[in-house]
Design an enzyme around this catalytic site. Sequence first.
Site, PDB file in Angstrom:
ATOM      1  N   GLY A  11       0.818  -1.204   0.000  1.00 24.48           N
ATOM      2  CA  GLY A  11       0.000   0.000   0.000  1.00 24.48           C
ATOM      3  C   GLY A  11       0.850   1.250   0.000  1.00 24.48           C
ATOM      4  N   ASP A 132       0.531   1.919   9.416  1.00 30.43           N
ATOM      5  CA  ASP A 132       0.088   1.195  10.616  1.00 30.43           C
ATOM      6  C   ASP A 132       1.130   1.194  11.723  1.00 30.43           C
ATOM      7  OD1 ASP A 132      -2.343   0.561   9.483  1.00 30.43           O
ATOM      8  OD2 ASP A 132      -1.685  -1.377   8.725  1.00 30.43           O
ATOM      9  N   ARG A 204     -25.018  14.360  19.312  1.00 39.01           N
ATOM     10  CA  ARG A 204     -24.992  13.007  18.765  1.00 39.01           C
ATOM     11  C   ARG A 204     -23.722  12.268  19.184  1.00 39.01           C
ATOM     12  NH1 ARG A 204     -26.194  13.420  12.443  1.00 39.01           N
ATOM     13  NH2 ARG A 204     -26.660  11.193  12.687  1.00 39.01           N
ATOM     14  N   GLN A 329      -6.164   8.718   4.993  1.00 39.45           N
ATOM     15  CA  GLN A 329      -5.025   8.638   5.922  1.00 39.45           C
ATOM     16  C   GLN A 329      -3.713   8.334   5.229  1.00 39.45           C
ATOM     17  OE1 GLN A 329      -6.649   6.065   9.470  1.00 39.45           O
ATOM     18  NE2 GLN A 329      -7.960   5.935   7.692  1.00 39.45           N
TER      19      GLN A 329
END
Length: 459
Positions: A11, A132, A204, A329
């Site tokens: 990725g 990550d 909310r 991200q």
Amino acid sequence: MKRIGILTAGGDTPALNATIAGAVQRANQARVEVFGIIKGFSGLLNPQVPHVHLNPLFQSIPELDPTRGGTILGASRDYVDSADTETIGRVAERLKRLKVDGLICVGGDGTLNGMQPLSNHLPVVLAPKTIDNDLGLNYSDEASDWYREPNESHPKGYDTKKRPERAFGLDDMINYVTPGFATAVFVSSLSVQRIRTTAESHRRIAIIEVMGRDCGMISLATAYGQPDIILIPESPVEPGPLVDRVHAVLDVQKHAVICVSEGIVDTQGQILGAMSASQDPAGNIQYTGAAQAVKRLLVDQIGDAFFTRQRRNESANAAIFVRKIGHTQRGGRPILFDRFYASQLGGKAVELLLDGLHNCVATLQYRNGGFVLDSIDANKLRDRWGNIHARPLSPSFYDPTRFQPSAKGIEYLRAIFNHALGVDDIESMRTIFDTGNLIHPYDSVNIDITKRILRVEPT
């Protein structure tokens, strides 16, 4: 060593071009040519091996901009199967025809597995990247903590588990942080702040899902965006304490913001989000729906009456909304921390090859309150069966009673983010409203790179 190859695999991250730029800069100093392989391992599997000369006359090509996100070389999730010796032999022969003396792979654990079989044919090293932040070890002997437990219901006949971690200091960590992580956290933290105002205005509950299949680092660091509750894969979700915490937050501020990693699990260790039937080419299971699963839990546990009684929406379903940040991200301009250390690691990878080392990983270590470059033999990251595991977020970094980073987790994050942004990061935002953006179409770097691509003549 006169010529090296470099490829970006897996990725994309915001820091890949910075890594390539750092490698090319160091190679220029050593008078070494650099050939960039197009589309990662996919380029090596192509008989023509499409490639770009990144430093003709030992000058970087102008398209190589370290502030540009993604990778000018392109990436793919294709990998070389270690059992396919015939294909590996062909790939090695193609690199030999290119007169490549060594190869730098920029990637994560999947890339590391992919480069392993090539290391038997030529020097190969890894420059780490992954948003990550799960490539490395919490402590040097962590790989030996993995064990197998028989399970007849599992396709492999066993479950792979990890023993409880031993105590460690931050300077014990192998590869403290990977390029791409800081920018991903910057984006997710800003997203939490922006979504917060809607949740606050309309009384909310917002549930924001960030990436993190097996490691909760992004979710933990998104604490910079000040979510009220953070859920990570390493700490199973217990409905009772979670609902109690949500009630406590709502009682004080009438709204709540929850940040969840996509790989969060229940108390039985089952993924809360749905697993898709497909896997990516690296064999990773695709998880979707973690935030939706948490919403269903809260809708069932809190119920409609709580919200209607206080005139905060017509139902629990309407009062709780989900937002998935997704690929935002992993894209866009890298912030200063990623640009600087990605380029440093790219340069370190070149030095490893020049020093005659291979099948190893360039690492960023934390020493005496600062960062230094180092390396580790790739096999040190493997368990006794030869597998590389995603580095889990240490339980010592997370406080499950507060659903927030622990004191040690805060110390870990401060080392990365205290000076992560540069003045130019802020100034770069001004260009979004440049009038030229309304007139001129996007100028893709692929257009110029395509004109530079060279190919090997078929044999």
